[in-house]
Design a protein around this motif. Structure first.
Motif, mmCIF file in Angstrom:
data_model
loop_
_atom_site.group_PDB
_atom_site.id
_atom_site.type_symbol
_atom_site.label_atom_id
_atom_site.label_comp_id
_atom_site.label_asym_id
_atom_site.label_seq_id
_atom_site.Cartn_x
_atom_site.Cartn_y
_atom_site.Cartn_z
ATOM 1 N N LEU A 8 0.789 -1.262 -0.187
ATOM 2 C CA LEU A 8 0.033 0.005 -0.021
ATOM 3 C C LEU A 8 0.845 1.199 0.047
ATOM 4 C CD1 LEU A 8 -2.438 -1.287 2.505
ATOM 5 C CD2 LEU A 8 -2.929 -1.142 0.245
ATOM 6 N N PRO A 9 0.410 2.229 -0.665
ATOM 7 C CA PRO A 9 1.129 3.463 -0.643
ATOM 8 C C PRO A 9 1.417 3.973 0.756
ATOM 9 C CG PRO A 9 -0.534 3.539 -2.485
ATOM 10 C CD PRO A 9 -0.782 2.361 -1.388
ATOM 11 N N LYS A 19 1.654 6.920 1.773
ATOM 12 C CA LYS A 19 0.769 8.494 1.957
ATOM 13 C C LYS A 19 -0.360 7.906 2.303
ATOM 14 C CE LYS A 19 -0.002 12.961 -0.038
ATOM 15 N NZ LYS A 19 0.100 13.704 -1.214
ATOM 16 N N ALA A 20 -1.082 6.838 1.486
ATOM 17 C CA ALA A 20 -2.346 6.336 1.832
ATOM 18 C C ALA A 20 -2.441 5.828 3.216
ATOM 19 C CB ALA A 20 -2.760 5.547 0.841
ATOM 20 N N GLN A 44 -0.443 6.449 5.962
ATOM 21 C CA GLN A 44 -0.532 7.600 7.013
ATOM 22 C C GLN A 44 -1.960 8.103 7.061
ATOM 23 O OE1 GLN A 44 1.681 7.918 9.019
ATOM 24 N NE2 GLN A 44 3.713 8.012 8.090
ATOM 25 N N HIS A 45 -2.588 8.375 5.875
ATOM 26 C CA HIS A 45 -3.983 9.045 6.141
ATOM 27 C C HIS A 45 -4.813 8.222 6.906
ATOM 28 C CE1 HIS A 45 -2.857 12.563 3.736
ATOM 29 N NE2 HIS A 45 -3.133 12.123 2.715
ATOM 30 N N TRP A 46 -4.755 6.735 6.604
ATOM 31 C CA TRP A 46 -5.565 5.846 7.355
ATOM 32 C C TRP A 46 -5.273 5.871 8.650
ATOM 33 C CZ3 TRP A 46 -3.725 1.379 9.524
ATOM 34 C CH2 TRP A 46 -4.606 0.434 10.230
ATOM 35 N N SER A 106 -10.686 -0.112 2.737
ATOM 36 C CA SER A 106 -10.856 1.336 2.730
ATOM 37 C C SER A 106 -9.643 1.884 1.795
ATOM 38 C CB SER A 106 -10.638 2.084 4.318
ATOM 39 O OG SER A 106 -9.395 1.871 4.634
ATOM 40 N N PHE A 107 -8.808 1.018 1.205
ATOM 41 C CA PHE A 107 -7.767 1.285 0.689
ATOM 42 C C PHE A 107 -8.168 1.155 -1.036
ATOM 43 C CE2 PHE A 107 -5.455 0.896 4.633
ATOM 44 C CZ PHE A 107 -4.315 1.829 4.403
ATOM 45 N N GLU A 108 -7.760 1.794 -1.799
ATOM 46 C CA GLU A 108 -8.138 1.597 -3.274
ATOM 47 C C GLU A 108 -7.750 0.344 -3.748
ATOM 48 O OE1 GLU A 108 -7.811 3.619 -7.837
ATOM 49 O OE2 GLU A 108 -6.898 4.577 -5.935
ATOM 50 N N LYS A 109 -6.706 -0.204 -3.434
ATOM 51 C CA LYS A 109 -6.417 -1.507 -3.988
ATOM 52 C C LYS A 109 -7.071 -2.689 -3.632
ATOM 53 C CE LYS A 109 -1.359 -0.420 -5.181
ATOM 54 N NZ LYS A 109 -0.014 -0.934 -4.618
#
Length: 248
Positions: free
Chosen positions: A3-4, A6-7, A9-11, A66-69
């Motif tokens: 998972l990226p 940045k994504a 960290q937002h989560w 909740s992650f796009e992937k």
């Protein structure tokens, strides 16, 4: 499927507001060095999200979704009976065969009484990944997965032999097979049966629905596979011992 960062960290800011890195690592059991390395590389493992989510008492499946992937996980389709049976360990299948052949079982069949529920060990087990893929394979599944992901068929087979499958390949396999996504994630050990929302008695019901012939045939196939694996291990051990003997 990393998972990226940045994504992630937002989560994490949403899931654990105010938590320090040390606190996150303490509740999740993840080493600080491991988390730091993943963040530096910009790729965070799905298992890291699951570990943190589990440590916070949240739903790992919902957090992954909740992650796009992993958006496909939002559609929670229950596992098929074949997938459920695939997650029953070989020793548990053998116990089921023995229980079916006992006088108590024959007596209950005679009076049409319900079977006593068996207690099966939780997934994953030593052949859970290969069993799951076999359960959803229509004969062309491996080729479809290879075409969709670009993985060489022999590399795919090597992962199955090692009883592991990356999250990316797990989802691709489920997608190519047209089944839900929890079966593969449970088989690989990324999430537990309870976290996947499986009925605690689902595996028992799936095995109970098998006829005596189906159950014995399946147990026999599992034993044959186990025998081949043990034979390979014995040959490898013998070869290793011979090498050491030659080295003196």
């Amino acid at each position: 499927m990393p998972l990226p960062a940045k994504a992630f960290q937002h989560w994490l800011n949403r899931a654990a507001p105010g938590f320090s890195t040390a606190e996150i690592c303490r509740v999740s059991g993840i080493k600080r060095s491991t988390l730091a390395q993943q963040l530096v590389r910009g790729k965070v493992a799905a298992a890291t999200v699951v570990g943190i989510s589990r440590g916070l008492g949240r739903s790992p499946l919902d957090d992954l979704a909740s992650f796009e992937k992993y958006a496909d996980l939002r559609g929670k389709r229950p596992p098929t009976p074949a997938e459920l049976v695939s997650q029953v360990a070989t020793m548990d299948l053998l116990r089921a065969v023995v229980a079916r052949s006992g006088p108590a079982h024959r007596s209950s069949r005679a009076v049409d009484a319900p079977e006593a529920p068996a207690v099966f060990s939780p997934a994953p087990h030593p052949t859970s990944v290969r069993n799951w893929v076999d359960a959803v394979d229509d004969g062309e599944l491996r080729h479809r997965v290879a075409a969709a992901t670009g993985i060489a068929p022999q590399n795919f087979s090597a992962q199955l032999t090692a009883n592991r499958l990356s999250p990316e390949l797990t989802l691709a396999t489920a997608r190519a097979a047209g089944v839900g996504f929890t079966g593969g994630l449970v088989a690989t050990g990324l999430i537990t049966e309870a976290e996947a929302g499986w009925d605690p008695a689902a595996k028992q019901s799936a095995v109970a629905s098998l006829s005596d012939g189906e159950l014995v045939t399946l147990a026999g196939e599992r034993l044959q596979t186990l025998g081949k694996a043990l034979h390979r291990q014995e040959q490898e051990l013998a070869q290793t011992q011979k090498i050491w003997e030659n080295l003196g």
